[in-house]
Design a protein around this motif. Structure first.
Motif, PDB file in Angstrom:
ATOM      1  N   GLN A 126       0.791  -1.047  -0.219  1.00  0.00           N
ATOM      2  CA  GLN A 126       0.029  -0.056  -0.047  1.00  0.00           C
ATOM      3  C   GLN A 126       0.767   1.151   0.135  1.00  0.00           C
ATOM      4  OE1 GLN A 126      -2.553   0.812   3.677  1.00  0.00           O
ATOM      5  NE2 GLN A 126      -4.207   0.655   2.001  1.00  0.00           N
ATOM      6  N   LEU A 127       0.309   2.006  -0.735  1.00  0.00           N
ATOM      7  CA  LEU A 127       1.041   3.344  -0.717  1.00  0.00           C
ATOM      8  C   LEU A 127       0.349   4.410   0.231  1.00  0.00           C
ATOM      9  CD1 LEU A 127       3.340   4.868  -2.578  1.00  0.00           C
ATOM     10  CD2 LEU A 127       1.366   6.010  -3.863  1.00  0.00           C
ATOM     11  N   ARG A 128       1.231   4.976   1.243  1.00  0.00           N
ATOM     12  CA  ARG A 128       0.523   5.597   2.389  1.00  0.00           C
ATOM     13  C   ARG A 128       1.648   6.931   2.337  1.00  0.00           C
ATOM     14  NH1 ARG A 128       0.276   1.265   7.249  1.00  0.00           N
ATOM     15  NH2 ARG A 128      -1.099  -0.195   6.082  1.00  0.00           N
ATOM     16  N   ASN A 129       1.170   8.094   2.249  1.00  0.00           N
ATOM     17  CA  ASN A 129       1.850   9.412   2.178  1.00  0.00           C
ATOM     18  C   ASN A 129       2.817   9.243   1.102  1.00  0.00           C
ATOM     19  OD1 ASN A 129       0.076  10.476   4.268  1.00  0.00           O
ATOM     20  ND2 ASN A 129       1.218   9.384   5.727  1.00  0.00           N
ATOM     21  N   THR A 185       5.772   3.432   0.053  1.00  0.00           N
ATOM     22  CA  THR A 185       5.337   2.106  -0.389  1.00  0.00           C
ATOM     23  C   THR A 185       5.411   1.522   0.931  1.00  0.00           C
ATOM     24  OG1 THR A 185       5.956   2.236  -2.957  1.00  0.00           O
ATOM     25  CG2 THR A 185       5.609  -0.066  -1.750  1.00  0.00           C
ATOM     26  N   HIS A 186       4.511   0.705   1.485  1.00  0.00           N
ATOM     27  CA  HIS A 186       4.862  -0.155   2.578  1.00  0.00           C
ATOM     28  C   HIS A 186       4.209  -1.489   2.406  1.00  0.00           C
ATOM     29  CE1 HIS A 186       4.411   3.740   4.348  1.00  0.00           C
ATOM     30  NE2 HIS A 186       4.928   3.187   5.565  1.00  0.00           N
ATOM     31  N   ALA A 187       5.081  -2.469   2.762  1.00  0.00           N
ATOM     32  CA  ALA A 187       4.512  -3.924   2.671  1.00  0.00           C
ATOM     33  C   ALA A 187       3.770  -4.214   4.081  1.00  0.00           C
ATOM     34  CB  ALA A 187       5.766  -4.798   2.422  1.00  0.00           C
ATOM     35  N   VAL A 188       2.506  -4.682   4.016  1.00  0.00           N
ATOM     36  CA  VAL A 188       1.654  -5.083   5.231  1.00  0.00           C
ATOM     37  C   VAL A 188       1.793  -6.425   5.370  1.00  0.00           C
ATOM     38  CG1 VAL A 188      -0.379  -4.765   6.277  1.00  0.00           C
ATOM     39  CG2 VAL A 188       0.510  -2.854   4.613  1.00  0.00           C
ATOM     40  N   VAL A 210       8.169   0.067   5.499  1.00  0.00           N
ATOM     41  CA  VAL A 210       8.848   0.631   4.753  1.00  0.00           C
ATOM     42  C   VAL A 210       9.403   0.045   3.558  1.00  0.00           C
ATOM     43  CG1 VAL A 210       9.945   3.018   4.106  1.00  0.00           C
ATOM     44  CG2 VAL A 210       8.249   2.973   6.150  1.00  0.00           C
ATOM     45  N   LEU A 211       9.218   0.333   2.272  1.00  0.00           N
ATOM     46  CA  LEU A 211      10.155  -0.143   1.361  1.00  0.00           C
ATOM     47  C   LEU A 211      10.482   1.260   0.304  1.00  0.00           C
ATOM     48  CD1 LEU A 211       7.436  -2.935   0.006  1.00  0.00           C
ATOM     49  CD2 LEU A 211       9.626  -3.265   1.635  1.00  0.00           C
ATOM     50  N   ASN A 212      11.869   0.674  -0.182  1.00  0.00           N
ATOM     51  CA  ASN A 212      12.371   1.804  -1.170  1.00  0.00           C
ATOM     52  C   ASN A 212      11.795   1.846  -2.451  1.00  0.00           C
ATOM     53  OD1 ASN A 212      14.161   2.757   0.786  1.00  0.00           O
ATOM     54  ND2 ASN A 212      15.762   1.147   0.229  1.00  0.00           N
ATOM     55  N   GLU A 213      11.204   0.737  -2.900  1.00  0.00           N
ATOM     56  CA  GLU A 213      10.723   0.455  -4.285  1.00  0.00           C
ATOM     57  C   GLU A 213       9.297   1.198  -4.191  1.00  0.00           C
ATOM     58  OE1 GLU A 213      13.043  -3.074  -3.464  1.00  0.00           O
ATOM     59  OE2 GLU A 213      11.388  -1.846  -2.362  1.00  0.00           O
ATOM     60  N   THR A 214       9.014   2.097  -5.566  1.00  0.00           N
ATOM     61  CA  THR A 214       7.720   2.405  -5.922  1.00  0.00           C
ATOM     62  C   THR A 214       6.978   1.468  -5.978  1.00  0.00           C
ATOM     63  OG1 THR A 214       8.225   2.502  -8.218  1.00  0.00           O
ATOM     64  CG2 THR A 214       8.973   4.305  -6.990  1.00  0.00           C
ATOM     65  N   LEU A 215       5.495   1.579  -6.085  1.00  0.00           N
ATOM     66  CA  LEU A 215       4.523   0.562  -6.364  1.00  0.00           C
ATOM     67  C   LEU A 215       4.398   0.087  -7.671  1.00  0.00           C
ATOM     68  CD1 LEU A 215       2.399  -0.378  -4.122  1.00  0.00           C
ATOM     69  CD2 LEU A 215       0.706   0.915  -5.243  1.00  0.00           C
ATOM     70  N   SER A 216       5.014   0.967  -8.513  1.00  0.00           N
ATOM     71  CA  SER A 216       4.934   0.529 -10.247  1.00  0.00           C
ATOM     72  C   SER A 216       6.238  -0.472 -10.252  1.00  0.00           C
ATOM     73  CB  SER A 216       5.307   1.848 -11.108  1.00  0.00           C
ATOM     74  OG  SER A 216       3.872   2.548 -10.930  1.00  0.00           O
ATOM     75  N   THR A 234      -2.878   2.722  -5.511  1.00  0.00           N
ATOM     76  CA  THR A 234      -2.317   2.857  -4.291  1.00  0.00           C
ATOM     77  C   THR A 234      -2.020   1.127  -3.606  1.00  0.00           C
ATOM     78  OG1 THR A 234      -4.245   3.222  -2.742  1.00  0.00           O
ATOM     79  CG2 THR A 234      -2.767   5.091  -3.593  1.00  0.00           C
ATOM     80  N   GLU A 235      -2.546   0.181  -4.316  1.00  0.00           N
ATOM     81  CA  GLU A 235      -2.707  -0.922  -3.455  1.00  0.00           C
ATOM     82  C   GLU A 235      -2.546  -2.155  -4.530  1.00  0.00           C
ATOM     83  OE1 GLU A 235      -5.848   0.051  -0.011  1.00  0.00           O
ATOM     84  OE2 GLU A 235      -6.652  -0.470  -2.034  1.00  0.00           O
TER      85      GLU A 235
END
Length: 249
Positions: A163-166, A169-172, A180-186, A203-204
Protein backbone atom coordinates in the motif's frame (compact mmCIF):
# COMPACT_ATOMS: atom_id res chain seq x y z
CA UNK A 1 17.63 -29.18 -50.86
CA UNK A 2 16.77 -32.86 -51.45
CA UNK A 3 14.06 -33.70 -53.98
CA UNK A 4 12.15 -36.82 -54.99
CA UNK A 5 10.74 -37.03 -58.53
CA UNK A 6 7.66 -39.15 -59.27
CA UNK A 7 7.34 -39.21 -63.07
CA UNK A 8 6.79 -42.09 -65.50
CA UNK A 9 7.79 -40.32 -68.73
CA UNK A 10 11.54 -40.01 -69.28
CA UNK A 11 11.38 -36.77 -71.35
CA UNK A 12 9.35 -35.11 -68.60
CA UNK A 13 11.71 -36.43 -65.92
CA UNK A 14 14.71 -35.13 -67.86
CA UNK A 15 13.08 -31.72 -68.15
CA UNK A 16 12.56 -31.63 -64.39
CA UNK A 17 16.19 -32.52 -63.80
CA UNK A 18 17.26 -29.59 -66.00
CA UNK A 19 14.84 -27.19 -64.34
CA UNK A 20 16.00 -28.23 -60.86
CA UNK A 21 19.64 -27.72 -61.84
CA UNK A 22 18.84 -24.38 -63.42
CA UNK A 23 16.84 -23.19 -60.42
CA UNK A 24 19.26 -24.39 -57.72
CA UNK A 25 22.56 -26.02 -58.75
CA UNK A 26 23.07 -27.15 -55.16
CA UNK A 27 19.79 -29.09 -55.08
CA UNK A 28 20.10 -32.88 -55.09
CA UNK A 29 17.63 -35.33 -56.58
CA UNK A 30 17.73 -38.22 -54.11
CA UNK A 31 15.31 -40.51 -55.89
CA UNK A 32 13.16 -41.05 -58.96
CA UNK A 33 10.13 -43.35 -59.18
CA UNK A 34 7.97 -44.26 -62.19
CA UNK A 35 5.41 -46.39 -60.36
CA UNK A 36 3.15 -46.13 -57.34
CA UNK A 37 4.73 -49.24 -55.83
CA UNK A 38 8.21 -47.78 -56.25
CA UNK A 39 7.17 -44.54 -54.58
CA UNK A 40 5.60 -46.38 -51.65
CA UNK A 41 8.75 -48.48 -51.13
CA UNK A 42 11.00 -45.43 -51.38
CA UNK A 43 9.01 -43.33 -48.90
CA UNK A 44 8.83 -46.22 -46.44
CA UNK A 45 12.56 -46.88 -46.49
CA UNK A 46 14.18 -43.45 -46.93
CA UNK A 47 14.16 -40.18 -45.00
CA UNK A 48 11.49 -37.75 -46.14
CA UNK A 49 12.78 -35.48 -48.92
CA UNK A 50 12.54 -31.72 -48.60
CA UNK A 51 10.24 -31.56 -51.62
CA UNK A 52 8.45 -33.96 -53.99
CA UNK A 53 7.89 -33.19 -57.68
CA UNK A 54 5.07 -35.48 -58.75
CA UNK A 55 3.04 -36.39 -61.82
CA UNK A 56 -0.54 -37.55 -61.23
CA UNK A 57 -0.71 -40.68 -63.41
CA UNK A 58 2.21 -43.10 -62.99
CA UNK A 59 2.83 -46.38 -64.82
CA UNK A 60 0.79 -48.51 -62.41
CA UNK A 61 -1.88 -46.04 -61.36
CA UNK A 62 -2.83 -42.73 -59.82
CA UNK A 63 -0.25 -41.18 -57.48
CA UNK A 64 -2.91 -40.60 -54.82
CA UNK A 65 -2.71 -44.34 -54.15
CA UNK A 66 0.72 -43.60 -52.66
CA UNK A 67 -0.80 -41.38 -50.00
CA UNK A 68 -3.30 -44.07 -49.08
CA UNK A 69 -0.46 -46.45 -48.21
CA UNK A 70 2.17 -44.23 -46.61
CA UNK A 71 2.10 -41.02 -44.60
CA UNK A 72 3.84 -38.28 -46.57
CA UNK A 73 5.07 -35.24 -44.68
CA UNK A 74 7.02 -33.57 -47.52
CA UNK A 75 5.42 -30.73 -49.48
CA UNK A 76 4.51 -31.64 -53.06
CA UNK A 77 4.50 -29.73 -56.32
CA UNK A 78 2.23 -31.58 -58.74
CA UNK A 79 3.29 -31.40 -62.38
CA UNK A 80 0.69 -32.98 -64.62
CA UNK A 81 -1.30 -32.80 -67.84
CA UNK A 82 -4.55 -33.19 -65.89
CA UNK A 83 -6.41 -30.23 -64.47
CA UNK A 84 -9.11 -32.23 -62.68
CA UNK A 85 -7.15 -33.22 -59.57
CA UNK A 86 -6.57 -29.80 -58.07
CA UNK A 87 -8.65 -30.31 -54.93
CA UNK A 88 -7.14 -33.73 -54.22
CA UNK A 89 -3.66 -32.33 -54.76
CA UNK A 90 -4.04 -29.66 -52.13
CA UNK A 91 -5.55 -32.16 -49.72
CA UNK A 92 -2.27 -34.12 -49.95
CA UNK A 93 0.44 -31.60 -48.96
CA UNK A 94 0.22 -29.93 -52.35
CA UNK A 95 1.76 -26.46 -52.48
CA UNK A 96 1.82 -26.10 -56.27
CA UNK A 97 -0.03 -27.39 -59.33
CA UNK A 98 1.75 -26.92 -62.65
CA UNK A 99 0.17 -28.04 -65.91
CA UNK A 100 2.13 -29.65 -68.74
CA UNK A 101 3.71 -28.67 -71.06
CA UNK A 102 5.77 -27.01 -68.35
CA UNK A 103 7.55 -23.73 -68.92
CA UNK A 104 10.54 -22.88 -66.74
CA UNK A 105 8.85 -19.70 -65.49
CA UNK A 106 5.96 -21.77 -64.10
CA UNK A 107 8.35 -24.22 -62.49
CA UNK A 108 10.43 -21.43 -60.93
CA UNK A 109 7.30 -19.72 -59.56
CA UNK A 110 6.25 -22.95 -57.84
CA UNK A 111 9.74 -23.41 -56.41
CA UNK A 112 9.78 -19.83 -55.13
CA UNK A 113 6.49 -20.49 -53.38
CA UNK A 114 8.07 -23.51 -51.71
CA UNK A 115 11.06 -21.40 -50.60
CA UNK A 116 8.75 -18.77 -49.09
CA UNK A 117 6.74 -21.37 -47.22
CA UNK A 118 9.88 -23.08 -45.94
CA UNK A 119 11.32 -19.79 -44.68
CA UNK A 120 8.05 -18.92 -42.96
CA UNK A 121 7.87 -22.33 -41.27
CA UNK A 122 11.51 -22.18 -40.21
CA UNK A 123 10.93 -18.72 -38.74
CA UNK A 124 7.89 -19.94 -36.81
CA UNK A 125 9.79 -23.00 -35.57
CA UNK A 126 12.68 -20.82 -34.46
CA UNK A 127 10.32 -18.55 -32.54
CA UNK A 128 8.75 -21.57 -30.82
CA UNK A 129 12.16 -22.97 -29.98
CA UNK A 130 13.34 -19.64 -28.61
CA UNK A 131 10.22 -19.32 -26.48
CA UNK A 132 10.58 -22.88 -25.21
CA UNK A 133 14.15 -22.32 -24.08
CA UNK A 134 13.83 -18.72 -22.94
CA UNK A 135 14.65 -18.34 -19.27
CA UNK A 136 11.61 -18.06 -17.03
CA UNK A 137 11.02 -14.61 -15.56
CA UNK A 138 12.63 -14.17 -12.17
CA UNK A 139 10.18 -12.56 -9.75
CA UNK A 140 11.06 -11.15 -6.33
CA UNK A 141 11.02 -13.74 -3.58
CA UNK A 142 11.95 -11.40 -0.70
CA UNK A 143 12.09 -7.71 0.11
CA UNK A 144 14.15 -5.70 2.57
CA UNK A 145 12.77 -2.98 4.83
CA UNK A 146 15.13 -0.59 6.59
CA UNK A 147 14.19 0.89 9.95
CA UNK A 148 15.87 2.26 13.06
CA UNK A 149 15.68 -1.22 14.57
CA UNK A 150 17.62 -2.68 11.63
CA UNK A 151 16.83 -4.59 8.45
CA UNK A 152 13.72 -6.72 8.08
CA UNK A 153 13.77 -9.50 5.49
CA UNK A 154 10.23 -9.97 4.20
CA UNK A 155 9.29 -13.11 2.22
CA UNK A 156 7.03 -11.92 -0.59
CA UNK A 157 4.72 -14.90 -0.09
CA UNK A 158 3.95 -13.63 3.45
CA UNK A 159 2.75 -10.19 2.33
CA UNK A 160 -1.03 -9.99 1.81
CA UNK A 161 -0.87 -6.53 0.24
CA UNK A 162 1.27 -3.51 -0.54
CA UNK A 163 0.00 0.00 0.00
CA UNK A 164 1.09 3.51 -0.82
CA UNK A 165 0.83 5.73 2.28
CA UNK A 166 1.73 9.41 2.08
CA UNK A 167 3.72 8.69 -1.06
CA UNK A 168 5.75 5.88 0.54
CA UNK A 169 5.37 2.19 -0.35
CA UNK A 170 4.60 -0.16 2.55
CA UNK A 171 4.47 -3.95 2.74
CA UNK A 172 1.75 -5.04 5.16
CA UNK A 173 2.08 -8.50 6.72
CA UNK A 174 -0.58 -10.86 8.06
CA UNK A 175 -0.51 -9.19 11.49
CA UNK A 176 -1.16 -5.78 9.96
CA UNK A 177 2.39 -4.53 10.51
CA UNK A 178 3.56 -2.10 7.85
CA UNK A 179 7.17 -2.08 6.61
CA UNK A 180 8.60 0.80 4.60
CA UNK A 181 10.08 -0.14 1.21
CA UNK A 182 12.39 1.76 -1.11
CA UNK A 183 10.61 0.54 -4.25
CA UNK A 184 7.76 2.48 -5.81
CA UNK A 185 4.46 0.65 -6.24
CA UNK A 186 4.99 0.56 -10.02
CA UNK A 187 8.44 -0.97 -9.57
CA UNK A 188 6.97 -3.60 -7.27
CA UNK A 189 4.21 -4.38 -9.76
CA UNK A 190 6.84 -5.18 -12.39
CA UNK A 191 8.88 -7.32 -9.96
CA UNK A 192 6.05 -9.43 -8.54
CA UNK A 193 4.59 -12.56 -10.13
CA UNK A 194 1.45 -11.38 -12.00
CA UNK A 195 -0.16 -14.77 -11.37
CA UNK A 196 0.00 -14.11 -7.61
CA UNK A 197 -0.28 -10.31 -7.23
CA UNK A 198 -2.70 -7.81 -8.72
CA UNK A 199 -2.66 -4.00 -8.85
CA UNK A 200 -6.07 -3.02 -7.49
CA UNK A 201 -5.74 0.71 -7.93
CA UNK A 202 -3.22 3.54 -7.84
CA UNK A 203 -2.19 2.80 -4.25
CA UNK A 204 -2.64 -0.94 -3.59
CA UNK A 205 -1.41 -4.35 -4.77
CA UNK A 206 -3.04 -7.49 -3.34
CA UNK A 207 -1.95 -11.13 -3.19
CA UNK A 208 -4.47 -13.62 -4.57
CA UNK A 209 -4.05 -16.10 -1.72
CA UNK A 210 -4.83 -13.35 0.83
CA UNK A 211 -8.30 -12.63 -0.57
CA UNK A 212 -11.19 -14.07 1.43
CA UNK A 213 -14.12 -12.68 -0.56
CA UNK A 214 -15.20 -9.87 -2.87
CA UNK A 215 -18.18 -7.61 -2.41
CA UNK A 216 -19.84 -5.53 -5.10
CA UNK A 217 -19.61 -1.81 -4.44
CA UNK A 218 -20.85 1.29 -6.24
CA UNK A 219 -19.80 2.34 -9.77
CA UNK A 220 -18.59 -1.15 -10.73
CA UNK A 221 -15.95 -1.37 -8.02
CA UNK A 222 -15.26 -4.29 -5.68
CA UNK A 223 -14.49 -4.35 -1.97
CA UNK A 224 -11.75 -6.87 -1.25
CA UNK A 225 -11.96 -8.60 2.12
CA UNK A 226 -8.68 -10.10 3.31
CA UNK A 227 -8.20 -13.22 5.40
CA UNK A 228 -7.65 -12.48 9.10
CA UNK A 229 -7.83 -8.69 8.69
CA UNK A 230 -10.59 -6.18 9.33
CA UNK A 231 -9.17 -3.70 6.83
CA UNK A 232 -10.62 -3.90 3.30
CA UNK A 233 -9.25 -2.79 -0.05
CA UNK A 234 -11.18 -1.46 -3.05
CA UNK A 235 -10.59 -2.01 -6.73
CA UNK A 236 -10.77 0.99 -9.03
CA UNK A 237 -13.53 1.09 -11.65
CA UNK A 238 -11.22 0.56 -14.62
CA UNK A 239 -9.36 -2.30 -12.91
CA UNK A 240 -12.45 -4.27 -11.85
CA UNK A 241 -13.04 -6.11 -15.16
CA UNK A 242 -9.41 -7.23 -15.26
CA UNK A 243 -9.60 -8.27 -11.59
CA UNK A 244 -12.57 -10.50 -12.36
CA UNK A 245 -10.65 -12.14 -15.23
CA UNK A 246 -7.51 -12.47 -13.08
CA UNK A 247 -9.40 -14.25 -10.30
CA UNK A 248 -10.87 -16.82 -12.69
CA UNK A 249 -7.73 -17.42 -14.77
Amino acid sequence: MQLLILEDEEPAAEQLRRFVQQYNPAARIVGECQQVSEAVDYLRTHPAPDLILSDIELLDGNVFRVFEQVAVSSPIIFITAYDSFLVQAFEQNGIGYVLKPVQYAQFAAAMQKYERLRQALQGAALQQLTAAYAPAPQYRQRLVSKSRAGLYVLPVADIPYFQLRNGVTHAVDGQGRAFVLNETLSQLEAQLDPAAFFRLNRTEIVQLSAIERLEAYFNDTLIVHLKGQTLTLTSSTHRTPELRRWLTA
